[in-house]
Design a protein around this motif. Structure first.
Motif, mmCIF file in Angstrom:
data_model
loop_
_atom_site.group_PDB
_atom_site.id
_atom_site.type_symbol
_atom_site.label_atom_id
_atom_site.label_comp_id
_atom_site.label_asym_id
_atom_site.label_seq_id
_atom_site.Cartn_x
_atom_site.Cartn_y
_atom_site.Cartn_z
ATOM 1 N N GLN A 117 5.055 10.335 -3.107
ATOM 2 C CA GLN A 117 6.205 10.073 -2.887
ATOM 3 C C GLN A 117 5.570 9.062 -1.596
ATOM 4 O O GLN A 117 5.586 9.087 -0.529
ATOM 5 C CB GLN A 117 7.009 11.015 -2.845
ATOM 6 C CG GLN A 117 8.295 9.753 -3.098
ATOM 7 C CD GLN A 117 8.950 9.155 -3.730
ATOM 8 O OE1 GLN A 117 8.932 10.423 -4.787
ATOM 9 N NE2 GLN A 117 9.283 7.994 -4.260
ATOM 10 N N CYS A 118 5.960 7.278 -1.817
ATOM 11 C CA CYS A 118 5.811 6.757 -0.983
ATOM 12 C C CYS A 118 7.508 6.178 -0.224
ATOM 13 O O CYS A 118 8.638 6.840 -1.478
ATOM 14 C CB CYS A 118 5.701 5.081 -1.651
ATOM 15 S SG CYS A 118 5.449 3.766 -0.150
ATOM 16 N N VAL A 119 8.196 6.091 0.567
ATOM 17 C CA VAL A 119 8.721 6.077 0.736
ATOM 18 C C VAL A 119 9.946 4.581 0.850
ATOM 19 O O VAL A 119 11.351 4.456 0.642
ATOM 20 C CB VAL A 119 9.522 5.973 2.681
ATOM 21 C CG1 VAL A 119 8.453 5.040 2.650
ATOM 22 C CG2 VAL A 119 10.413 6.030 3.162
ATOM 23 N N THR A 120 8.808 3.883 0.066
ATOM 24 C CA THR A 120 9.301 2.371 -0.259
ATOM 25 C C THR A 120 9.934 2.522 -1.459
ATOM 26 O O THR A 120 10.649 1.547 -1.792
ATOM 27 C CB THR A 120 8.453 1.173 -0.527
ATOM 28 O OG1 THR A 120 7.358 2.204 -1.183
ATOM 29 C CG2 THR A 120 8.683 0.822 1.030
ATOM 30 N N GLY A 121 9.956 3.787 -2.529
ATOM 31 C CA GLY A 121 10.425 4.714 -3.942
ATOM 32 C C GLY A 121 9.766 4.844 -4.608
ATOM 33 O O GLY A 121 10.339 5.355 -5.226
ATOM 34 N N TRP A 122 8.279 4.480 -4.852
ATOM 35 C CA TRP A 122 7.736 4.815 -6.002
ATOM 36 C C TRP A 122 6.798 5.993 -5.848
ATOM 37 O O TRP A 122 7.024 7.151 -4.868
ATOM 38 C CB TRP A 122 6.699 3.615 -6.136
ATOM 39 C CG TRP A 122 5.402 3.649 -5.426
ATOM 40 C CD1 TRP A 122 5.405 2.615 -4.854
ATOM 41 C CD2 TRP A 122 4.289 3.947 -4.611
ATOM 42 N NE1 TRP A 122 4.242 2.456 -3.751
ATOM 43 C CE2 TRP A 122 3.670 3.344 -3.564
ATOM 44 C CE3 TRP A 122 3.421 5.108 -5.901
ATOM 45 C CZ2 TRP A 122 2.695 3.938 -3.604
ATOM 46 C CZ3 TRP A 122 2.437 5.518 -4.975
ATOM 47 C CH2 TRP A 122 1.844 5.405 -3.941
ATOM 48 N N ARG A 123 6.470 7.044 -7.497
ATOM 49 C CA ARG A 123 6.039 7.696 -6.673
ATOM 50 C C ARG A 123 5.146 7.047 -7.999
ATOM 51 O O ARG A 123 5.254 7.387 -9.172
ATOM 52 C CB ARG A 123 6.731 8.911 -7.661
ATOM 53 C CG ARG A 123 7.070 10.695 -7.410
ATOM 54 C CD ARG A 123 8.123 11.283 -8.044
ATOM 55 N NE ARG A 123 8.815 11.909 -6.713
ATOM 56 C CZ ARG A 123 9.174 12.432 -6.536
ATOM 57 N NH1 ARG A 123 9.457 13.676 -7.554
ATOM 58 N NH2 ARG A 123 10.000 13.367 -5.186
ATOM 59 N N VAL A 124 3.950 8.454 -7.637
ATOM 60 C CA VAL A 124 2.255 9.271 -8.546
ATOM 61 C C VAL A 124 2.641 10.232 -8.447
ATOM 62 O O VAL A 124 2.118 11.229 -7.822
ATOM 63 C CB VAL A 124 0.825 8.655 -7.772
ATOM 64 C CG1 VAL A 124 -0.103 8.905 -9.489
ATOM 65 C CG2 VAL A 124 1.281 6.852 -7.820
ATOM 66 N N PRO A 125 3.028 11.052 -10.613
ATOM 67 C CA PRO A 125 3.327 12.777 -10.401
ATOM 68 C C PRO A 125 1.996 12.834 -10.546
ATOM 69 O O PRO A 125 0.894 12.549 -10.791
ATOM 70 C CB PRO A 125 3.971 12.251 -11.257
ATOM 71 C CG PRO A 125 3.813 11.078 -12.309
ATOM 72 C CD PRO A 125 4.034 9.786 -11.275
ATOM 73 N N GLY A 126 1.750 14.376 -10.064
ATOM 74 C CA GLY A 126 0.730 15.181 -10.286
ATOM 75 C C GLY A 126 -0.492 14.385 -10.036
ATOM 76 O O GLY A 126 -1.856 15.092 -10.843
ATOM 77 N N THR A 127 -0.980 13.898 -8.454
ATOM 78 C CA THR A 127 -2.005 13.825 -7.916
ATOM 79 C C THR A 127 -2.806 14.789 -7.341
ATOM 80 O O THR A 127 -2.221 15.633 -6.226
ATOM 81 C CB THR A 127 -1.933 12.795 -6.803
ATOM 82 O OG1 THR A 127 -1.342 11.753 -7.604
ATOM 83 C CG2 THR A 127 -3.256 12.101 -6.052
ATOM 84 N N PRO A 128 -3.676 15.629 -8.174
ATOM 85 C CA PRO A 128 -4.609 16.564 -7.030
ATOM 86 C C PRO A 128 -5.530 15.771 -5.979
ATOM 87 O O PRO A 128 -6.199 14.643 -5.600
ATOM 88 C CB PRO A 128 -6.234 16.690 -8.763
ATOM 89 C CG PRO A 128 -5.426 15.770 -9.796
ATOM 90 C CD PRO A 128 -4.844 14.597 -9.020
ATOM 91 N N PHE A 129 -4.816 16.678 -5.020
ATOM 92 C CA PHE A 129 -6.338 16.844 -3.454
ATOM 93 C C PHE A 129 -6.973 17.576 -3.500
ATOM 94 O O PHE A 129 -6.440 18.924 -3.741
ATOM 95 C CB PHE A 129 -5.232 16.077 -2.208
ATOM 96 C CG PHE A 129 -4.866 14.939 -2.507
ATOM 97 C CD1 PHE A 129 -5.466 13.718 -1.735
ATOM 98 C CD2 PHE A 129 -3.510 14.131 -3.107
ATOM 99 C CE1 PHE A 129 -4.917 12.899 -2.035
ATOM 100 C CE2 PHE A 129 -2.962 13.523 -3.227
ATOM 101 C CZ PHE A 129 -3.604 12.063 -2.212
ATOM 102 N N GLU A 130 -7.700 18.110 -2.480
ATOM 103 C CA GLU A 130 -8.679 18.771 -2.926
ATOM 104 C C GLU A 130 -9.350 18.603 -1.430
ATOM 105 O O GLU A 130 -9.245 17.737 -1.032
ATOM 106 C CB GLU A 130 -10.495 18.646 -3.381
ATOM 107 C CG GLU A 130 -9.224 19.664 -4.723
ATOM 108 C CD GLU A 130 -11.017 19.777 -6.083
ATOM 109 O OE1 GLU A 130 -11.872 20.364 -5.146
ATOM 110 O OE2 GLU A 130 -10.785 18.730 -6.731
ATOM 111 N N GLY A 131 -9.371 19.887 -0.058
ATOM 112 C CA GLY A 131 -9.842 19.749 0.925
ATOM 113 C C GLY A 131 -9.604 21.248 1.314
ATOM 114 O O GLY A 131 -9.530 22.077 1.041
ATOM 115 N N VAL A 132 -10.269 21.090 3.169
ATOM 116 C CA VAL A 132 -9.554 21.921 4.250
ATOM 117 C C VAL A 132 -8.563 22.534 4.355
ATOM 118 O O VAL A 132 -8.003 21.036 4.815
ATOM 119 C CB VAL A 132 -10.838 22.281 5.095
ATOM 120 C CG1 VAL A 132 -10.610 23.201 6.296
ATOM 121 C CG2 VAL A 132 -12.363 21.699 4.167
#
Length: 245
Positions: A117-132
């Protein structure tokens, strides 16, 4: 030979774009996502022209047909790879540590699938991130009793962020190595970036190079420019988006 720009022109080139222009640009970006390729191409040209006069990089935080559009707040960012990337953990810790990319890859990995979610209003749903998990690195370093916050620095030489220690220890805060099931590329803040799942995306610092444990929170790059330090989605920056956690 082009004439030397006036002082007024120089000032205009370095001035961030206004909120009205930015919001209009966001609307155009949303239209371009669902419209014909020729319109998308025109939109990209417009965004390129605007972003050249937007040193904040906000115009880069726009979705297009590929899902994300990224810019830096600096003119250029050096590339880092498996040979020369280093992440330092220092400050109020008992065991300051420097990690290579191979070191981070060898640690247990956590995969999260959340909306971005960007503070300017747009959203990209269901985004995978992986890490520590950030908490794992903090525990390994041995955080001292007087610590209360964590400060993040980046190898672009300009961007900074901070979290309270309690926020940093959440299970949904990652030192991310992968995004959308691929290694993080340079334009996406790779090879390593911060991912703060429950907060607006400006908290997820790209090109992460330093994690410093401190006594108090120090406002980051965007907080120095008026954004909320506690950037919970749906609870900050005057927005009413649905929370992401």
């Amino acid at each position: 030979m082009n004439p030397e720009p006036t002082e007024e022109e120089k000032e205009a080139q370095g001035r961030p774009i206004g909120r009205r222009v930015l919001l209009g640009t966001l609307g155009l970006g949303a239209l371009g996502v669902v419209s014909a390729p020729v319109l998308q191409k025109g939109m990209d040209g417009f965004l390129g022209a605007v972003s050249g006069k937007d040193p904040t990089g906000l115009t880069g935080l726009l979705p297009n047909g590929g899902g994300f559009r990224y810019y830096s707040v600096t003119a250029s960012v050096p590339n880092r790879n498996a040979e020369n990337y280093r992440l330092t953990v220092d400050g109020l810790v008992d065991k300051p540590t420097t990690y290579t990319l191979a070191d981070l890859r060898a640690l247990p990995q956590t995969r999260l699938v959340k909306d971005v979610q960007c503070v300017t209003g747009w959203r990209v749903p269901g985004t995978p991130f992986e890490g520590v998990r950030l908490s794992r690195l903090l525990d390994a370093a041995g955080v001292r009793a007087k610590a209360g916050a964590v400060r993040f620095t980046c190898f672009d030489g300009a961007y900074t962020e901070s979290l309270t220690l309690d926020q940093a220890r959440r299970s949904d805060i990652l030192v991310a190595l992968r995004m959308q099931d691929k290694p993080l590329g340079h334009d996406h803040g790779g090879p390593v970036r911060l991912y703060v799942a429950p907060m607006y995306f400006y908290k997820s610092a790209k090109w992460l190079s330093g994690i410093t444990v401190t006594e108090h929170v120090k406002p980051g790059y965007w907080e120095d420019r008026g954004y909320d330090v506690d950037a919970w989605v749906g609870k900050s920056n005057g927005r009413d988006d649905d929370p992401t956690s």
